[in-house]
Design a protein around this motif. Structure first.
Motif, short mmCIF file in Angstrom:
data_model
loop_
_atom_site.label_atom_id
_atom_site.label_comp_id
_atom_site.label_asym_id
_atom_site.label_seq_id
_atom_site.Cartn_x
_atom_site.Cartn_y
_atom_site.Cartn_z
N CYS A 137 32.34 47.09 48.73
CA CYS A 137 33.22 45.99 48.32
C CYS A 137 34.56 46.05 49.06
CB CYS A 137 33.41 46.13 46.81
SG CYS A 137 34.64 45.08 46.13
N VAL A 138 35.04 44.90 49.55
CA VAL A 138 36.31 44.83 50.29
C VAL A 138 37.46 44.56 49.31
CG1 VAL A 138 37.60 43.65 52.12
CG2 VAL A 138 35.13 43.98 52.34
N LYS A 139 38.52 45.37 49.39
CA LYS A 139 39.66 45.21 48.47
C LYS A 139 40.89 44.75 49.23
CE LYS A 139 37.11 48.81 46.57
NZ LYS A 139 36.32 49.83 47.30
N MET A 140 41.66 43.90 48.57
CA MET A 140 42.90 43.41 49.17
C MET A 140 44.04 43.51 48.16
SD MET A 140 43.79 39.59 50.63
CE MET A 140 43.53 39.77 52.39
N LEU A 141 45.18 44.04 48.60
CA LEU A 141 46.38 44.10 47.76
C LEU A 141 47.25 42.90 48.11
CD1 LEU A 141 48.14 45.75 45.75
CD2 LEU A 141 49.12 46.91 47.73
N VAL A 142 47.64 42.14 47.09
CA VAL A 142 48.44 40.93 47.32
C VAL A 142 49.73 40.98 46.50
CG1 VAL A 142 48.53 38.43 46.96
CG2 VAL A 142 46.49 39.46 47.95
N GLY A 143 50.86 40.88 47.18
CA GLY A 143 52.16 40.78 46.51
C GLY A 143 52.50 39.31 46.36
N ASN A 144 52.55 38.83 45.13
CA ASN A 144 52.80 37.41 44.87
C ASN A 144 54.27 37.15 44.53
OD1 ASN A 144 52.17 34.67 44.44
ND2 ASN A 144 51.72 35.01 42.28
N TYR B 128 32.40 42.11 34.72
CA TYR B 128 32.62 41.12 35.78
C TYR B 128 32.84 41.76 37.15
CZ TYR B 128 32.66 37.80 32.03
OH TYR B 128 32.28 37.05 30.95
N TYR B 129 32.99 43.08 37.17
CA TYR B 129 33.09 43.79 38.45
C TYR B 129 31.72 43.84 39.12
CZ TYR B 129 37.80 45.68 37.63
OH TYR B 129 39.14 45.82 37.44
N ARG B 130 30.68 43.75 38.32
CA ARG B 130 29.33 43.92 38.84
C ARG B 130 29.00 42.91 39.94
NH1 ARG B 130 26.54 43.63 34.17
NH2 ARG B 130 27.27 45.72 33.66
N GLY B 131 28.61 43.43 41.08
CA GLY B 131 28.16 42.56 42.17
C GLY B 131 29.26 41.85 42.95
N ALA B 132 30.54 42.20 42.69
CA ALA B 132 31.63 41.54 43.44
C ALA B 132 31.68 42.10 44.86
CB ALA B 132 32.96 41.77 42.75
N GLN B 133 31.73 41.19 45.83
CA GLN B 133 31.84 41.62 47.24
C GLN B 133 33.30 41.79 47.66
OE1 GLN B 133 29.69 38.85 46.59
NE2 GLN B 133 27.80 40.01 46.74
N GLY B 134 34.21 41.14 46.94
CA GLY B 134 35.63 41.25 47.26
C GLY B 134 36.47 41.32 46.00
N ILE B 135 37.50 42.17 46.01
CA ILE B 135 38.40 42.29 44.86
C ILE B 135 39.84 42.19 45.35
CG2 ILE B 135 39.22 43.79 42.99
CD1 ILE B 135 36.40 44.94 42.79
#
Length: 217
Positions: free
Chosen positions: A121-128, A82-89
């Motif tokens: 691919c653009v990555k974002m760290l999110v603290g929930n 499911y990582y394949r082709g992801a533009q954002g993670i």
């Protein structure tokens, strides 16, 4: 607010977003909160689930297909494709559980490098779960430092109160649109969908009556 399917011709760009992180950090809640106004806790994800939301960001109509992956070890093999082709993670951790934060570097960043097929691919760290401030185990400064170290975007949010949920996905989409290769991919995906319905003009049907032939000289 966010439509779940929509017609192919109603958006300009189509992006694939992936949510990863330990089990119980609130990935599904984050997604449900973004897709609808519901703040009910969803059931744990089994394997992989996805939802679609259309929104307008930066003057463009976007279709975001957001994949929600199970954090449990036993489902890990399911998710690699499911990582394949992801533009954002989006890498999610729980600010009240330090081990989920530690695992961002120890587990998820490594998995991302291993499986992500998209170099840009653009990555974002999110603290929930910032609504549980009294139970906080990871400071905002630590989150910012880790994101900087890995070259990720950073945001803290609460799926429960919906604080920063919309900005989380909107900021990621804006950053994706700043990368020419990803913008091209999103545009191609949208066009492919638009062209699927019968777009070609076939010309008038053949005349059934006998015509009056051509008067050639």
């Amino acid at each position: 607010m966010g439509s779940s399917s929509g017609q192919g011709s109603s958006y300009d760009l189509s992006f694939k977003i992936l949510l990863i992180g330990d089990s119980g950090v609130g990935k599904s809640s984050l997604l449900v909160s973004f897709i609808s106004s519901s703040v009910d806790a969803p059931a744990p994800t089994i394997g992989v689930d996805f939802k679609i939301r259309q929104l307008t960001v930066g003057g463009k109509r976007l279709k975001l297909t957001i994949w929600d992956t199970a954090g449990q070890e036993r489902f890990r093999t399911l998710t690699s494709s499911y990582y394949r082709g992801a533009q954002g993670i989006i890498l999610v951790y729980d600010v009240t559980r330090r081990e989920t934060f530690t695992n961002v570097s120890d587990v998820w960043a490594k998995e991302l490098e291993l499986y992500s097929t998209n170099q840009d691919c653009v990555k974002m760290l999110v603290g929930n779960k910032v609504d549980r401030e009294s139970e906080r185990a990871v400071s905002k400064e630590e989150g910012i430092a880790l994101a900087k170290e890995h070259g990720y975007l950073f945001l803290e949010c609460s799926a429960k109160t919906r604080e920063n949920v919309e900005p989380c996905f909107e900021e990621l989409a804006l950053k994706i649109m700043e990368v020419p290769s990803l913008l091209e991919e999103g545009s191609t995906a949208a066009k492919r969908n638009i062209l699927k319905p019968t777009q070609e003009y076939q010309g008038p049907p053949p005349s059934s009556g006998g015509g009056g032939g051509c008067s050639c000289s």
